[in-house]
Scaffold this motif. Structure first.
Motif, short mmCIF file in Angstrom:
data_model
loop_
_atom_site.label_atom_id
_atom_site.label_comp_id
_atom_site.label_asym_id
_atom_site.label_seq_id
_atom_site.Cartn_x
_atom_site.Cartn_y
_atom_site.Cartn_z
N ARG A 187 24.81 9.29 -44.24
CA ARG A 187 25.72 10.58 -44.11
C ARG A 187 25.26 11.41 -45.20
O ARG A 187 25.10 12.82 -44.97
N GLU A 188 24.93 11.08 -46.35
CA GLU A 188 24.44 11.96 -47.38
C GLU A 188 23.07 12.85 -47.04
O GLU A 188 22.83 13.93 -47.00
N GLU B 221 23.86 15.16 -44.15
CA GLU B 221 24.71 16.50 -44.70
C GLU B 221 23.58 17.65 -45.29
O GLU B 221 23.55 18.76 -45.04
N ARG C 38 25.12 14.37 -36.60
CA ARG C 38 24.61 15.66 -37.10
C ARG C 38 23.56 16.36 -36.26
O ARG C 38 23.82 17.49 -36.03
#
Ligand code: URA
Length: 248
Positions: free
Chosen positions: A55-56, A59, A167
């Motif tokens: 997830r990081e 982002e 994403r």
């Protein structure tokens, strides 16, 4: 008794598609004295850490090419170790229509592109039948690496790859998503439905509060190759898709 060709085909279907040497050997880490298996709780923690890391990385990626670079540096999915190639996605980064399948198969693993084998050829024909050019759409999968022997992906493998798919959707901003098969539809709607119940119905995928993208589940082309009698239903689904995009 199998002949040589049958034996090689059997190896291929089991996911053994690389020859490492002439003699069989047992792979072991240098210096390892005994097999160490992490406890279940350790595995769960490793899975949670990999998802957080995914997830990081997602982002930070501001474009599809940055996201693809991030995937190159991501080591949180063990399927990457057994796959030949990463199958990130293919098509127009600003496509109106996004197709999502489950996982790369053998042909995709060899070429590094999604839906290039028999299922892909059928998908291309279905798209062409409603006037959709493959190069103007974007095609991807939940998983970016082939599960050995095309086995069903585990829920941990889906969970760790899902941030990358989400994403991709945020970056592409498609008007419509077509989920090829129940796994893709269920992963994006966070439900557990059978494809026969949801196919041909417009569902919704919400990338963020207040934003909704229509999502159409339909049969996976591999299923249609095994069950050609169901192609008529898929044809109706694709007509619904054509109507939706022509109204946009
Ligand atoms: N099946 C899938 O779900 N994806 C591919 O890329 C190929 C076959």
């Amino acid at each position: 008794m199998m002949n040589e060709k049958e034996l090689l085909e059997w190896y291929l279907s089991a996911g053994v598609d690389v020859v490492c040497g002439d003699e069989p050997f047992v792979a072991s880490k240098k210096g390892a004295t005994a097999e160490v298996r992490p406890a279940i709780t350790d595995l769960a923690q490793m899975g949670a850490a990999a998802c957080k890391n995914a997830r990081e990385m997602c982002e930070k990626a501001q474009s599809l090419s940055e996201l693809e670079k991030a995937v190159e540096n991501f080591d949180g999915c063990a399927l990457k170790l057994t796959a030949n190639k990463t199958v990130f996605g293919d098509g127009d980064a600003h496509a109106k229509v996004l197709f999502v399948g489950e996982a790369p198969g053998g042909d995709e693993d060899r070429e590094g592109k999604p839906f290039v084998g028999r299922s892909g050829h059928l998908l291309n024909k279905m798209m062409a039948a409603i006037g959709l050019e493959r190069s103007k759409c974007y095609i991807t999968n939940i998983l970016m690496w082939r599960p050995p022997g095309n086995r069903t992906p585990t829920s941990a493998e889906v969970a760790v790859c899902l941030p990358f798919l989400k994403r991709k959707i945020e970056l592409i901003k498609p008007s419509v998503i077509v989920a090829l098969g129940a796994p893709a539809a269920n992963a994006l709607t966070d439900e557990e439905n059978s494809i026969s119940k949801i196919r041909g119905k417009w569902l919704e995928y919400s990338p963020q509060p207040g934003v909704v993208i229509p999502l159409l589940p339909t049969y996976h082309p591999a299923y249609l190759l095994r069950n050609p009698a169901q192609k008529a239903k898929s044809w109706f689904d694709f007509l619904r898709l054509a109507k939706k995009i022509s109204n946009d």
